[in-house]
Scaffold this active site. Sequence first.
Site, mmCIF file in Angstrom:
data_model
loop_
_atom_site.group_PDB
_atom_site.id
_atom_site.type_symbol
_atom_site.label_atom_id
_atom_site.label_comp_id
_atom_site.label_asym_id
_atom_site.label_seq_id
_atom_site.Cartn_x
_atom_site.Cartn_y
_atom_site.Cartn_z
ATOM 1 N N TYR A 19 1.060 -1.302 0.104
ATOM 2 C CA TYR A 19 0.098 0.010 -0.132
ATOM 3 C C TYR A 19 1.004 1.454 -0.102
ATOM 4 O O TYR A 19 1.953 1.453 0.817
ATOM 5 C CB TYR A 19 -0.922 0.096 1.279
ATOM 6 C CG TYR A 19 -2.539 0.007 0.889
ATOM 7 C CD1 TYR A 19 -2.755 1.260 0.095
ATOM 8 C CD2 TYR A 19 -3.196 -1.120 1.209
ATOM 9 C CE1 TYR A 19 -3.985 1.237 -0.197
ATOM 10 C CE2 TYR A 19 -4.392 -1.275 0.786
ATOM 11 C CZ TYR A 19 -4.924 0.007 -0.088
ATOM 12 O OH TYR A 19 -6.305 -0.124 -0.469
ATOM 13 N N GLU A 71 -0.408 5.003 -0.563
ATOM 14 C CA GLU A 71 -1.306 6.022 -1.379
ATOM 15 C C GLU A 71 -0.353 7.456 -1.136
ATOM 16 O O GLU A 71 0.507 7.588 -0.267
ATOM 17 C CB GLU A 71 -2.601 6.328 -0.279
ATOM 18 C CG GLU A 71 -3.528 5.375 -0.540
ATOM 19 C CD GLU A 71 -4.706 5.204 0.457
ATOM 20 O OE1 GLU A 71 -4.625 6.186 1.447
ATOM 21 O OE2 GLU A 71 -5.874 4.670 0.108
ATOM 22 N N ASP A 126 -6.985 12.444 -25.655
ATOM 23 C CA ASP A 126 -7.048 10.951 -25.142
ATOM 24 C C ASP A 126 -6.301 10.131 -26.428
ATOM 25 O O ASP A 126 -6.894 9.734 -27.166
ATOM 26 C CB ASP A 126 -8.396 10.463 -24.711
ATOM 27 C CG ASP A 126 -8.591 9.149 -24.331
ATOM 28 O OD1 ASP A 126 -7.608 8.517 -24.652
ATOM 29 O OD2 ASP A 126 -9.549 8.728 -23.937
ATOM 30 N N THR A 183 -3.987 5.017 -22.489
ATOM 31 C CA THR A 183 -3.886 3.599 -21.712
ATOM 32 C C THR A 183 -2.545 2.904 -22.149
ATOM 33 O O THR A 183 -1.890 3.674 -22.804
ATOM 34 C CB THR A 183 -4.830 2.687 -22.386
ATOM 35 O OG1 THR A 183 -4.839 2.544 -23.707
ATOM 36 C CG2 THR A 183 -6.236 3.105 -22.016
ATOM 37 N N LYS A 215 -3.091 -0.927 -25.119
ATOM 38 C CA LYS A 215 -3.317 -1.193 -26.473
ATOM 39 C C LYS A 215 -2.073 -1.053 -27.702
ATOM 40 O O LYS A 215 -1.401 -2.089 -27.388
ATOM 41 C CB LYS A 215 -4.558 0.051 -26.975
ATOM 42 C CG LYS A 215 -5.544 -0.053 -26.138
ATOM 43 C CD LYS A 215 -6.519 1.061 -26.458
ATOM 44 C CE LYS A 215 -7.831 0.903 -25.786
ATOM 45 N NZ LYS A 215 -8.085 1.452 -24.377
ATOM 46 N N ARG A 225 -2.461 -3.553 -18.457
ATOM 47 C CA ARG A 225 -3.749 -2.876 -18.530
ATOM 48 C C ARG A 225 -3.581 -1.702 -17.587
ATOM 49 O O ARG A 225 -3.084 -1.712 -16.267
ATOM 50 C CB ARG A 225 -4.957 -3.508 -18.153
ATOM 51 C CG ARG A 225 -5.152 -4.789 -18.870
ATOM 52 C CD ARG A 225 -6.475 -5.302 -18.623
ATOM 53 N NE ARG A 225 -7.248 -4.590 -19.411
ATOM 54 C CZ ARG A 225 -7.818 -4.705 -20.756
ATOM 55 N NH1 ARG A 225 -6.999 -5.833 -21.399
ATOM 56 N NH2 ARG A 225 -8.405 -4.131 -21.285
HETATM 57 C C1 LIG Z 1 -10.129 6.373 -26.416
HETATM 58 C C2 LIG Z 1 -9.979 5.774 -25.209
HETATM 59 N N1 LIG Z 1 -10.162 6.244 -23.888
HETATM 60 C C3 LIG Z 1 -10.334 5.750 -22.718
HETATM 61 C C4 LIG Z 1 -10.458 4.273 -22.709
HETATM 62 C C5 LIG Z 1 -10.724 3.548 -21.605
HETATM 63 O O1 LIG Z 1 -9.657 2.569 -21.147
HETATM 64 P P1 LIG Z 1 -10.025 1.772 -20.079
HETATM 65 O O2 LIG Z 1 -10.775 0.601 -20.798
HETATM 66 O O3 LIG Z 1 -8.734 1.134 -19.636
HETATM 67 O O4 LIG Z 1 -10.784 2.120 -19.237
HETATM 68 C C6 LIG Z 1 -10.407 3.425 -24.094
HETATM 69 C C7 LIG Z 1 -10.809 2.234 -24.157
HETATM 70 O O5 LIG Z 1 -11.257 1.577 -24.902
HETATM 71 C C8 LIG Z 1 -10.452 4.275 -25.239
HETATM 72 O O6 LIG Z 1 -10.647 3.859 -26.522
#
Ligand SMILES: Cc1ncc(COP(=O)(O)O)c(C=O)c1O
Length: 398
Positions: free
Chosen positions: A45, A47, A200, A226, A229, A235
Amino acid sequence: MESIVFDYIRREEQRQRENIELIASENFASENVRRAMSSCLTNKYCEGYAAKRSDGVGRKGRYYGGCQVIDDLEEYCCQKWREVYKTDYHVNVQPHSGSQANQAAYFSVLQPGDRVLAMDLQNGGHLTHGSAVNFSGRIYDFHFYGVDAQGFIDYEDLEEKARSFRPQLILAGASAYSRIIDFERIAAVAREVGAYFMVDIAHIAGLIAAGEHPSPFGLADIITSTTHKTLRGPRGGLIFCRPELAGKIDGGVFPGTQGGPLEHVIAAKAIAAEEALTPEYKAYAHAIVVNTAAMCREFQRLGYDIVTGGTDNHLFLIDLSRSHPDITGKDVQEWLDKHHITVNKNCVPGDRRSTSLTSGIRIGTAAETTRGRTAEDFVAIADRIDALIRELRDSKAE
Ligand SMILES: Cc1ncc(COP(=O)(O)O)c(C=O)c1O
């Protein structure tokens, strides 16, 4: 005593081995990434944040003892990700997922009810980009820019809406968009209307790292991602921001929206960053783009409509509504699954069907490229999918 859980794991291992995995958001993480994720770090842990970090951001420190190693590890992870993107942006490596990264980013700079302009789910955005069934659409006032008739982002529509709607934040990035995103153009209008510009990069993060897609660093105020991918790590999520937003973003992650960080995953994220810095990874990312283009061209040769008429990245969308009006994306997903090919149904722009049926499928090549498949292999897979779709159509017509 061995748990029955290991039977499930063995079954899933077998499924992954036997299937051709074409889900655009999936990949096969390396042994080292998986080793780190199953390490003793899961026991700890911690935090909070290290009291003093090399980027000069001072913090209160951790809320638990015994965090000396964790502090060093997390610092190393942050440094590696800054190296990957050749940036001096601040980075927070604690978000548990892409969704949590987005949640923390919004929480850091917005108040409930604030206005956000984004791409909606139907046109390729993500649930966390303001969908009515997601926290984002419930808490913030999202409006959406559209795509044109071919499926390209309609930048004029975006600019018009930014000027009339005056959002506090403009969001770029998508889950199902196959073209280069013009970050410079969106950054310019965000500046003009005084909005934060957030990108994003969850899907294209690996391509940006390898120089296969233009980078939003230097243009965006906040960048979320993320790591699982195209980046091929564990993950998890990441948030980058301009140094002046560091305090807000760190507070938005912890204590804003999360508790204890997953240090076993953070260790695996550091390994993914090390891997992304290798020449092998650069070649891999290039191969993804080459393979996707080859597969997409083959579908077009076979008479399929592709949203936007092609692809610049790791995925493309097949629109079945003209070529196969009686077949839904769901039909194709289920039929291919029976034949050991994994894809996902996806809405296409202007789709008349619901998100649970859809008129399209999304195909990505990142995972199978990791397995060493070449452009010729992907052309052969396209031919196989076409044969299966024709079989499905004939069986429906009987
Ligand atoms: C553009 C985008 N943002 C955020 C996410 C969310 O990711 P997570 O599944 O790890 O929550 C995804 C997942 O598919 C995504 O395609």
